[in-house]
Write an enzyme that holds these catalytic residues in place. Structure first.
Site, short mmCIF file in Angstrom:
data_model
loop_
_atom_site.label_atom_id
_atom_site.label_comp_id
_atom_site.label_asym_id
_atom_site.label_seq_id
_atom_site.Cartn_x
_atom_site.Cartn_y
_atom_site.Cartn_z
N GLU A 110 0.82 -1.21 0.00
CA GLU A 110 0.00 0.00 0.00
C GLU A 110 0.86 1.27 0.00
O GLU A 110 0.47 2.28 -0.59
CB GLU A 110 -0.95 -0.05 1.19
CG GLU A 110 -2.02 -1.12 1.00
CD GLU A 110 -2.93 -1.29 2.20
OE1 GLU A 110 -4.16 -1.18 2.06
OE2 GLU A 110 -2.40 -1.54 3.31
N GLU A 130 -4.25 -9.47 3.33
CA GLU A 130 -5.12 -9.11 4.46
C GLU A 130 -6.33 -10.02 4.62
O GLU A 130 -6.77 -10.31 5.73
CB GLU A 130 -5.57 -7.65 4.33
CG GLU A 130 -4.56 -6.62 4.80
CD GLU A 130 -3.52 -6.27 3.75
OE1 GLU A 130 -2.85 -5.24 3.92
OE2 GLU A 130 -3.39 -7.01 2.76
#
Length: 254
Positions: A110, A130
């Site tokens: 990210e 995730e």
């Protein structure tokens, strides 16, 4: 030496994630330092481009330090990365290059997504697992489908599987692949130097326009006036004059 290192070489700033023994996983202390250095870069008129990379050859960043969620759950809850680091990278409104020296996983991926330009070393892994950890990848799930094929982004996010840097290049997740870490940093610096040849206010305006119009309908976006007014700046006059005189412009950033 700190877990985050920051240095400047001329107009180029470098931020190093420096916890290679933990694959540069980010805890709350590191995230605070990261934000402090981002703020320093943002407010330094002499710093034109920031290059983010990791120390060691295993990982750029393996994500959030999940051990902290067990050892210090309050810090883990109070300082989520998604609303802090990633937004702060975008909102510097000066160029940020991620040089992926090793695996970029979870928050590491990210950080790269929030950057303007992504370079990677060959034969590394990139992705967001995730969904396999019961987490949300909120920033990644928001931005990844805007940067690459939405269906490929969905497959990455739903399965949590990592992709190779070669596949990442193929789908447009990274911009260039380099053979080794030395070549990676040389190329990142070369691109940064090319950016530094351009007018700083123009680059700022362009970055703001890219991010702030990403989800705005075309004709509405064309009506917006985003960022500094370069058309009445001293640098616009200097750029024109330098072109006519066949010399390099001397930018003042105003």
């Amino acid at each position: 030496m700190g877990f985050i290192e920051y240095e400047k070489k001329g107009e180029i700033a470098y931020l190093y994630l420096n916890k290679p023994e933990k694959r540069n996983a980010i805890d709350s202390v590191m995230s605070d330092l990261f934000l402090e250095y981002l703020e320093e870069y943002k407010n330094d008129p002499q710093a034109r481009v920031l290059i983010i990379t990791g120390k060691g050859d295993k990982a750029f960043c393996s994500g959030r330090d999940l051990k902290e969620s067990k050892d210090n759950p309050e810090a883990f809850k109070k300082k989520p990365l998604r609303g802090r680091l990633f937004n702060a990278i975008i909102e510097t409104y000066k160029p940020v290059i991620s040089a992926l020296n090793g695996a970029a996983v979870g928050a590491g991926c990210e950080i790269a997504l929030a950057s303007d330009i992504r370079l990677a070393r060959k034969e590394i892994k990139i992705g967001m697992p995730e969904a396999k950890r019961g987490m949300g990848a909120t920033f990644g799930a928001t931005i990844l489908p805007k940067l690459i094929s939405p269906s490929f982004a969905a497959k990455m996010l739903y399965t949590g599987k990592l992709v190779s840097s070669e596949e990442a290049l193929h789908v447009g997740l990274v911009d260039e692949l380099l053979d080794n870490q030395e070549q990676l940093m040389l190329r990142a610096t070369e691109i940064a130097e090319e950016i530094c040849e351009c007018a700083p206010l123009s680059v700022q305006r362009i970055k703001e326009t890219i991010w702030k119009t990403m989800d705005v309908p075309l004709f509405q976006a064309l009506q917006l006036d985003i960022g500094p007014n370069v058309y009445e700046s001293e640098d616009r006059l200097e750029g024109t004059q330098a072109f006519l005189e066949k010399r390099k412009p001397v930018w003042k950033g105003k």
